[in-house]
Motif scaffolding. Sequence first.
Motif, PDB file in Angstrom:
ATOM      1  N   GLN A 172      47.950  62.573  72.229  1.00  0.00           N
ATOM      2  CA  GLN A 172      49.385  62.333  72.067  1.00  0.00           C
ATOM      3  C   GLN A 172      50.146  63.538  72.602  1.00  0.00           C
ATOM      4  O   GLN A 172      49.862  64.680  72.244  1.00  0.00           O
ATOM      5  CB  GLN A 172      49.744  62.094  70.604  1.00  0.00           C
ATOM      6  N   VAL A 173      51.119  63.278  73.483  1.00  0.00           N
ATOM      7  CA  VAL A 173      51.928  64.331  74.094  1.00  0.00           C
ATOM      8  C   VAL A 173      53.400  64.038  73.823  1.00  0.00           C
ATOM      9  O   VAL A 173      53.866  62.922  74.064  1.00  0.00           O
ATOM     10  CB  VAL A 173      51.677  64.411  75.616  1.00  0.00           C
ATOM     11  N   GLN A 174      54.133  65.042  73.319  1.00  0.00           N
ATOM     12  CA  GLN A 174      55.554  64.898  73.033  1.00  0.00           C
ATOM     13  C   GLN A 174      56.330  66.036  73.685  1.00  0.00           C
ATOM     14  O   GLN A 174      55.900  67.192  73.630  1.00  0.00           O
ATOM     15  CB  GLN A 174      55.816  64.933  71.522  1.00  0.00           C
ATOM     16  N   PRO A 175      57.473  65.741  74.299  1.00  0.00           N
ATOM     17  CA  PRO A 175      58.301  66.819  74.856  1.00  0.00           C
ATOM     18  C   PRO A 175      58.758  67.775  73.756  1.00  0.00           C
ATOM     19  O   PRO A 175      59.102  67.359  72.654  1.00  0.00           O
ATOM     20  CB  PRO A 175      59.492  66.064  75.463  1.00  0.00           C
ATOM     21  N   ALA A 176      58.756  69.076  74.064  1.00  0.00           N
ATOM     22  CA  ALA A 176      59.213  70.099  73.125  1.00  0.00           C
ATOM     23  C   ALA A 176      60.345  70.881  73.787  1.00  0.00           C
ATOM     24  O   ALA A 176      60.965  70.425  74.747  1.00  0.00           O
ATOM     25  CB  ALA A 176      58.057  71.012  72.732  1.00  0.00           C
ATOM     26  N   ASP A 177      60.632  72.075  73.278  1.00  0.00           N
ATOM     27  CA  ASP A 177      61.720  72.883  73.826  1.00  0.00           C
ATOM     28  C   ASP A 177      61.407  73.322  75.247  1.00  0.00           C
ATOM     29  O   ASP A 177      60.260  73.641  75.584  1.00  0.00           O
ATOM     30  CB  ASP A 177      61.960  74.113  72.949  1.00  0.00           C
ATOM     31  N   GLY A 178      62.447  73.375  76.074  1.00  0.00           N
ATOM     32  CA  GLY A 178      62.269  73.825  77.440  1.00  0.00           C
ATOM     33  C   GLY A 178      61.353  72.903  78.211  1.00  0.00           C
ATOM     34  O   GLY A 178      61.514  71.686  78.190  1.00  0.00           O
ATOM     35  N   GLU A 179      60.392  73.485  78.903  1.00  0.00           N
ATOM     36  CA  GLU A 179      59.442  72.702  79.685  1.00  0.00           C
ATOM     37  C   GLU A 179      58.071  72.670  79.004  1.00  0.00           C
ATOM     38  O   GLU A 179      57.030  72.645  79.660  1.00  0.00           O
ATOM     39  CB  GLU A 179      59.325  73.292  81.097  1.00  0.00           C
ATOM     40  N   GLN A 180      58.081  72.652  77.687  1.00  0.00           N
ATOM     41  CA  GLN A 180      56.837  72.628  76.920  1.00  0.00           C
ATOM     42  C   GLN A 180      56.588  71.239  76.325  1.00  0.00           C
ATOM     43  O   GLN A 180      57.497  70.417  76.205  1.00  0.00           O
ATOM     44  CB  GLN A 180      56.888  73.678  75.805  1.00  0.00           C
ATOM     45  N   PHE A 181      55.325  71.026  75.941  1.00  0.00           N
ATOM     46  CA  PHE A 181      54.908  69.763  75.356  1.00  0.00           C
ATOM     47  C   PHE A 181      54.049  70.034  74.124  1.00  0.00           C
ATOM     48  O   PHE A 181      53.174  70.899  74.155  1.00  0.00           O
ATOM     49  CB  PHE A 181      54.072  68.943  76.346  1.00  0.00           C
ATOM     50  N   ILE A 206      45.404  70.746  68.039  1.00  0.00           N
ATOM     51  CA  ILE A 206      46.865  70.785  68.057  1.00  0.00           C
ATOM     52  C   ILE A 206      47.297  71.999  68.869  1.00  0.00           C
ATOM     53  O   ILE A 206      46.809  73.116  68.636  1.00  0.00           O
ATOM     54  CB  ILE A 206      47.452  70.868  66.639  1.00  0.00           C
ATOM     55  N   GLY A 207      48.203  71.783  69.836  1.00  0.00           N
ATOM     56  CA  GLY A 207      48.622  72.904  70.662  1.00  0.00           C
ATOM     57  C   GLY A 207      49.940  72.666  71.355  1.00  0.00           C
ATOM     58  O   GLY A 207      50.635  71.667  71.116  1.00  0.00           O
ATOM     59  N   LEU A 208      50.265  73.587  72.240  1.00  0.00           N
ATOM     60  CA  LEU A 208      51.511  73.562  72.993  1.00  0.00           C
ATOM     61  C   LEU A 208      51.153  73.766  74.462  1.00  0.00           C
ATOM     62  O   LEU A 208      50.455  74.726  74.816  1.00  0.00           O
ATOM     63  CB  LEU A 208      52.453  74.661  72.501  1.00  0.00           C
ATOM     64  N   ALA A 209      51.652  72.877  75.331  1.00  0.00           N
ATOM     65  CA  ALA A 209      51.313  72.929  76.751  1.00  0.00           C
ATOM     66  C   ALA A 209      52.553  73.208  77.593  1.00  0.00           C
ATOM     67  O   ALA A 209      53.683  72.904  77.194  1.00  0.00           O
ATOM     68  CB  ALA A 209      50.680  71.608  77.186  1.00  0.00           C
ATOM     69  N   ASN A 210      52.303  73.807  78.754  1.00  0.00           N
ATOM     70  CA  ASN A 210      53.361  73.999  79.745  1.00  0.00           C
ATOM     71  C   ASN A 210      52.732  73.904  81.130  1.00  0.00           C
ATOM     72  O   ASN A 210      51.581  73.470  81.270  1.00  0.00           O
ATOM     73  CB  ASN A 210      54.074  75.348  79.537  1.00  0.00           C
ATOM     74  N   ALA A 211      53.468  74.315  82.154  1.00  0.00           N
ATOM     75  CA  ALA A 211      52.977  74.177  83.524  1.00  0.00           C
ATOM     76  C   ALA A 211      51.766  75.060  83.799  1.00  0.00           C
ATOM     77  O   ALA A 211      51.009  74.801  84.744  1.00  0.00           O
ATOM     78  CB  ALA A 211      54.094  74.507  84.507  1.00  0.00           C
ATOM     79  N   ASN A 231      40.421  78.310  67.545  1.00  0.00           N
ATOM     80  CA  ASN A 231      41.559  78.230  68.446  1.00  0.00           C
ATOM     81  C   ASN A 231      41.069  78.496  69.860  1.00  0.00           C
ATOM     82  O   ASN A 231      39.971  79.017  70.072  1.00  0.00           O
ATOM     83  CB  ASN A 231      42.656  79.220  68.052  1.00  0.00           C
ATOM     84  N   ALA A 232      41.900  78.138  70.852  1.00  0.00           N
ATOM     85  CA  ALA A 232      41.495  78.318  72.244  1.00  0.00           C
ATOM     86  C   ALA A 232      42.734  78.314  73.137  1.00  0.00           C
ATOM     87  O   ALA A 232      43.827  77.911  72.718  1.00  0.00           O
ATOM     88  CB  ALA A 232      40.536  77.213  72.675  1.00  0.00           C
ATOM     89  N   LYS A 233      42.536  78.761  74.367  1.00  0.00           N
ATOM     90  CA  LYS A 233      43.602  78.747  75.353  1.00  0.00           C
ATOM     91  C   LYS A 233      43.031  78.332  76.694  1.00  0.00           C
ATOM     92  O   LYS A 233      42.050  78.904  77.167  1.00  0.00           O
ATOM     93  CB  LYS A 233      44.265  80.121  75.463  1.00  0.00           C
ATOM     94  N   LEU A 234      43.661  77.320  77.308  1.00  0.00           N
ATOM     95  CA  LEU A 234      43.268  76.840  78.625  1.00  0.00           C
ATOM     96  C   LEU A 234      44.367  77.213  79.612  1.00  0.00           C
ATOM     97  O   LEU A 234      45.529  76.866  79.421  1.00  0.00           O
ATOM     98  CB  LEU A 234      43.065  75.321  78.599  1.00  0.00           C
ATOM     99  N   ASP A 235      43.991  77.919  80.676  1.00  0.00           N
ATOM    100  CA  ASP A 235      44.951  78.381  81.678  1.00  0.00           C
ATOM    101  C   ASP A 235      44.504  77.894  83.052  1.00  0.00           C
ATOM    102  O   ASP A 235      43.355  78.108  83.443  1.00  0.00           O
ATOM    103  CB  ASP A 235      45.038  79.912  81.657  1.00  0.00           C
ATOM    104  N   TRP A 236      45.410  77.211  83.784  1.00  0.00           N
ATOM    105  CA  TRP A 236      45.067  76.731  85.119  1.00  0.00           C
ATOM    106  C   TRP A 236      46.026  77.272  86.179  1.00  0.00           C
ATOM    107  O   TRP A 236      46.122  76.735  87.281  1.00  0.00           O
ATOM    108  CB  TRP A 236      45.059  75.197  85.160  1.00  0.00           C
ATOM    109  N   SER A 237      46.747  78.358  85.857  1.00  0.00           N
ATOM    110  CA  SER A 237      47.711  78.926  86.804  1.00  0.00           C
ATOM    111  C   SER A 237      47.015  79.613  87.970  1.00  0.00           C
ATOM    112  O   SER A 237      47.558  79.679  89.077  1.00  0.00           O
ATOM    113  CB  SER A 237      48.637  79.918  86.089  1.00  0.00           C
ATOM    114  N   ASN A 238      45.810  80.158  87.752  1.00  0.00           N
ATOM    115  CA  ASN A 238      45.041  80.831  88.799  1.00  0.00           C
ATOM    116  C   ASN A 238      43.574  80.473  88.606  1.00  0.00           C
ATOM    117  O   ASN A 238      42.828  81.172  87.936  1.00  0.00           O
ATOM    118  CB  ASN A 238      45.253  82.344  88.742  1.00  0.00           C
ATOM    119  N   GLY A 239      43.159  79.356  89.198  1.00  0.00           N
ATOM    120  CA  GLY A 239      41.863  78.807  88.840  1.00  0.00           C
ATOM    121  C   GLY A 239      41.949  78.215  87.446  1.00  0.00           C
ATOM    122  O   GLY A 239      43.032  77.979  86.916  1.00  0.00           O
TER     123      GLY A 239
END
Length: 426
Positions: A172-181, A206-211, A231-239
Motif C-alpha cells: 500500500q502506497v499513500q502520498p505524504a508531504d512533499g514528494e514522499q510516499f 512500514i516506511g517512507l519513500a521518495n525519488a 529496520n532498513a534503508k534502500l537507496d537507488w540514487s547511485n546503483g
Amino acid sequence: MAKNFLLGLAITGGIVASAPLIFPYSLFKTDIESKLSALTNTKASISEISFHYSPKPEFHLQNVILDQAEIAQIGTIAVPVTFNNLLNWQSNLRDVRLERANFSRTFALELPKRLQPQGAEGLRIAKVDLLQTTVQLDKQQVGPVDGMLRFKADGRIDDLVVTTADGLAELQVQPADGEQFKVQFNAKGWTLPLGHPVKFEYLKLIGLANAQGIDIADIRADLYNGLVTGNAKLDWSNGWQLAGQLFGKNIQAEPLIQVFSPITRSSGRLNAEANFRYQGSGYSDLFKTPQINARFVLVDGMLSNFDLVTPLKSQSPTVQSRGGQTNFNTLSGNLAVNGSAVRLSGVTLDAGKFRSRGEILIRDGKLAGNVASQLAAGAITVSNQLQVSGALGAPELRSGGAYRPGTVVPNNGESKPASESASDIQ
C-alpha cells in the motif's frame, strides 16, 4: 413501482446494446485525448477506440501514450458502459481498468502531482484497476503486478494497493508531504523471493519513500514461531544499496537453517542480532553479494550430521565422515557472510560436562576449520583437537587422538604412560 423499475432496466439495456450507434466514438477521439491530457497533466494520444460487448460492454482506448512511449504507455484503458458512466462520462467515471501499462520510474513517482485536480471542474475517477502493470527502473523493471488506484472525492490520489498473483502479499502506497510516499507492505504465509525459500507466517514493513529510495523504519515478522524486528534503508540514487539491522527472538532454528543447509543443521531456539548490507548495479543483482555480520545463541538443541563426542572415545587418530549428532544446552558464536563465504568464529558449544570451541569457514559448500573439545566426568578429563573439512552436506572430522591427563600422544598416535614418554625423550 416495479413496472417503472423494469422499464428503467430496459432503457439502460437498450442504451448499452446500441452504444456503438448512439456514440460514434471515432468522432470523439480528439475530445477524449483532451480529457485524458487534462486528467494526467500531460499530452495524451490514443491509437484506436473500439467497443466490446463481451464479457461486458466496454469502450477500449488502445495503445495510449502519455508524453512519450518511454515515459508512459498503456496497452488498453477499459471504460465500462454503465448507467453512471453514460450519464457522467465528462465528469465522473467508475471502474476504469488499465491493462499492460508500463511507466518510467520518474512518471510513477510524479503520479500524485500529475493527477492533482485542476480546479473544481474536470473529470473525476473513483477507482482504477491495474492489470499487468510494470515500472521501469533503469535497465530492470518491477512487475508485472496487479493493483488498484483509489481516489478521494476531490480527485486526489488516496492510495495505491498492489497485490501478488497468489494474494499472499500486499503493498500500500499513500502520498505524504512533499514528494514522499508512505509505504506499507503486508504478507501472510509468504516466501521470501531471494533464492532461499524462507517462509514468513506474517510480515509487515512500514516506511517512507521518495525519488532516492525507501527508509523502512519498522520491520516486524513472525518467523518459524519466533519474532523478528528491525529496520532498513534502500537507496537507488547511485546503483542499489540495501542496509539495516534485524533482531530475532525465540525462532525455531531447524526449519530456518534447513533452508540453507538441508543435511548439516541444528535445532533449538534461536536468538540473534544481525547487520546486513547488499549492493548492486541494479535490482537484478542486488542480492548476489551479501554482507552480513551477526551474533547468535541457540538454546536446547542438537547438531545434526556433526558428532563431536565420538572422537573423544579414541586415543588413536580417527577420521569421521558425516553422520551422528551432538546435543547442547547452548551454542553461540559470530557469523560473517561475505559474498559466497560464510565464517563462523568464536563458536562455543556447552553441554554441561562436554564443551567445544572452534572456527569454521564455509566457501562454495566446502568446510575448513578446527574445533577443540573437552569432556569432564568427575576426576577424568578428556580433550582433543579436530580438523574440520569435507563438504557442508558431508563434513569430515579428523582427530589426532584424545588426550587424557597422565598420558601423551606422540606423532604416531599411540598413547603411552607419561614415564615411558619421558624416558623416550631422554
